[in-house]
Design an enzyme around this catalytic site. Structure first.
Site, PDB file in Angstrom:
ATOM      1  CB  ALA B 120      -0.940  -0.009   1.197  1.00 18.76           C
ATOM      2  CG  ASN B 200      -2.904   3.709  10.383  1.00 15.95           C
ATOM      3  OD1 ASN B 200      -3.485   4.776  10.194  1.00 15.95           O
ATOM      4  ND2 ASN B 200      -1.629   3.647  10.690  1.00 15.95           N
ATOM      5  CD  GLN B 228      -4.960  -1.065   8.839  1.00 13.19           C
ATOM      6  OE1 GLN B 228      -5.558  -2.067   9.229  1.00 13.19           O
ATOM      7  NE2 GLN B 228      -3.678  -0.878   9.076  1.00 13.19           N
ATOM      8  CB  SER B 248      -1.910  -3.513   2.196  1.00 11.15           C
ATOM      9  OG  SER B 248      -0.858  -4.220   2.799  1.00 11.15           O
ATOM     10  CB  THR B 288       9.716  -9.778 -13.045  1.00 10.11           C
ATOM     11  OG1 THR B 288      10.564  -9.579 -14.162  1.00 10.11           O
ATOM     12  CG2 THR B 288       9.081 -11.156 -13.124  1.00 10.11           C
ATOM     13  CB  CYS B 374       5.391   3.543  10.587  1.00 11.91           C
ATOM     14  SG  CYS B 374       4.241   2.628   9.588  1.00 11.91           S
TER      15      CYS B 374
END
Lengths: 87, 450
Positions: B120, B200, B228, B248, B288, B374
């Site tokens: 995300a 979040n 979320q 995500s 890829t 984070c």
């Protein structure tokens, strides 16, 4: 009559197999989920009478049984310590 | 030699002092008269076994069904999905395209509108910077909110450096944006509105459909960070007029390192690619495709769609159990974020007169967080809580409980017991708590400046 009797027996044995195999998950959370989800799904689908829908559900249960069998093996290969509430 | 003896002496002395201060603490406990608390020492609490996991907003475990779908692509089916000349490429391509349509189905999109990314964060970067820069020659204004995820805010900061004007919409006490304020903020210069679906940290759900309608009427693109929200609450890009959506993998029991972005084709949204390369994914995201991860994300979306109602009901039940259990036994607990418009799997509670980090340390047999992963390394209170106007002291005492598909009743009960025990214990140590018990209103106290 015998057809429904047969499918009834098949459903029952699938139910038992799913619970038995699900209880073999070494990871607590997956084990509990497998047992809970199996019970809830069979409860939910208890009243299915439609033939094709029943066949579809049986097929799905069989697929899930195979997934559980494979995933139980993988889970045992990479085991972690038991959770604090299991001890 | 002498020096080391001296040093040893200091250490011994230090330990002795620590012990004394500890025994003082013990006295405090016994003076409160609580027998249970008297015996507690955090060092004696060596967890026997792995901690419980209650941090579903940080990441979720890989669903065994997802791993089962991925396994063949990690073993025998290793072809490059972009190889058009041989069988190995074709079989992987088929699986990748099935995954693409499973993702599209979940959000009511067309498979062609799904672009795979690394997660995300990358999707949000592509959306904010990509749209901003593509239309940047004529439109140099972007609107977002103060409670967005760091990656959206940071992308906006980067654009500010390039001469863009960014409006950071405030949120009210419940964490919701005001549609009027959004309406007023939109100018002819505005190219993009980026507002997250589910927060979040506090789990607040923004009114997606209303925002989408407003943006469409003003001919402004609407991006939502739905990391979320996807697979947890019903989302439909057409009903909600969403033009770009970030997804995500690891928040929905899929693999880590994979995500997707939905980019609308009609009316067409154009983005400037951030990554240059072989032109895969319609040139928007070269590189890829990691086929095993892509297949895993597709399967996770397929399961999420099938299980959404079941999971939601279950998580709602667990959430109620947790909140009632804690609130029923403790006073001065505040739930952050509006409970009516929240996703129930994210429960953010502030325990007044308790320092959040101390509580997290004490609750080491439960994996919890005080906010987003984070920022969990810093002791700063969360900017999301500050944005909803939480008092500084309550922002410091917040804990986020994340419930998921695999959370059990027993885990919730254990967490309730431990939380109640440790909050009570830490409060017994707090002079502020003592004052509150004596009926002093803490807010009226004039603390001396220092």
């Amino acid at each position: 009559m015998s057809a429904t009797h047969q499918s009834r027996r098949l459903v029952l044995s699938l139910y038992k197999d799913l619970l038995r195999e699900g209880s073999k998950f070494s990871a607590y959370n997956f084990r509990m989920y497998a047992l809970r989800r199996t019970r809830d799904a069979f409860k939910e689908n208890k009243s299915i009478t439609d033939g094709t829908l029943l066949q579809k559900s049986i097929l799905e249960a069989k697929e899930n049984l195979e997934i559980i069998r494979r995933q139980v093996i993988i889970g045992h290969l990479y085991q972690a310590d038991k959770l604090i509430i299991e001890k | 030699m002498n020096l080391s003896i001296l040093r040893l002496g200091i250490t011994n002395n230090f330990f002795r002092q620590t012990r004394i201060s500890q025994s003082v603490l013990y006295c405090r406990y016994s003076s409160s008269g609580n027998q249970k608390l008297q015996q507690f020492n955090i060092r004696d609490e060596v967890p026997d076994g792995r901690p419980l996991y209650l941090d579903a907003q940080a990441t979720t475990s890989l669903d065994p069904r997802v791993l089962d779908t991925m396994m063949p692509f990690l073993t025998n089916f290793y072809g490059n999905p972009h190889s058009r000349t041989h069988y190995y490429g074709w079989e992987t391509e088929t699986a990748v395209e099935k995954a693409r349509s499973d993702i599209a189905n979940l959000i009511g999109a067309d498979p062609k509108e799904i672009i795979f990314t690394s997660g995300a964060t990358e999707s949000n970067n592509i959306a904010v910077k990509g749209v901003g820069r593509f239309y940047g020659a004529k439109k140099k204004h972007i609107i977002t909110t103060q409670t967005e995820h760091k990656c959206v805010l940071d992308s906006c900061r980067a654009l500010e450096g390039e001469g863009f004007k960014i409006t950071y919409l405030p949120v009210d006490k419940s964490g919701l944006i005001s549609l009027e304020a959004l309406d007023k903020a939109i100018t002819p210069e505005t190219s993009l509105v980026s507002i997250m679906a589910v927060n979040n940290e506090i789990g607040v759900k923004q009114p997606m459909a209303d925002i989408g309608k407003l943006c469409r009427s003003k001919k402004v693109f609407f991006h939502t960070d739905a990391a979320q929200a996807v697979g947890k609450i019903p989302l439909n890009v057409n009903d909600m007029n969403i033009d770009l959506m970030s997804i995500s993998g690891h928040k929905i029991y899929g693999p880590k390192g994979i995500g997707a972005i939905y980019i609308r084709r009609r009316p067409r949204v154009r983005v400037e690619a951030i990554q240059s390369g072989g032109g895969q994914e319609r040139g928007i995201r070269s590189g890829t495709l990691p086929a095993p991860l892509v297949v895993g994300l597709g399967r996770a979306c397929e399961i999420a769609q099938k299980e959404m109602a079941y999971d939601h009901k279950r998580i709602e039940y667990l959430s109620k159990r947790l909140i009632d259990g804690i609130m029923g036994q403790l006073e001065h607990v505040v739930r952050n974020g509006d409970p009516e418009t929240s996703y129930p799997g994210c429960v953010n509670l502030s325990f007044a007169f308790v320092e959040g980090e101390s509580l997290l340390m004490a609750l080491k047999d439960v994996a919890l967080s005080s906010g987003s992963a984070c920022t969990s390394a810093s002791l700063e209170p969360s900017y999301v809580l500050r944005a909803i106007g939480t008092d500084e002291d309550l922002a410091h005492s917040s804990i986020r409980f994340g419930l998921g598909r695999f959370t059990t009743d027993e885990e919730v009960d254990y967490t309730i017991d431990k939380t109640v025990k440790h909050v009570s214990r830490l409060r017994e140590m707090s002079p502020l708590w003592e004052m509150v018990q004596e009926g002093i209103d803490i807010k009226t106290i004039q603390w001396s400046q220092h």
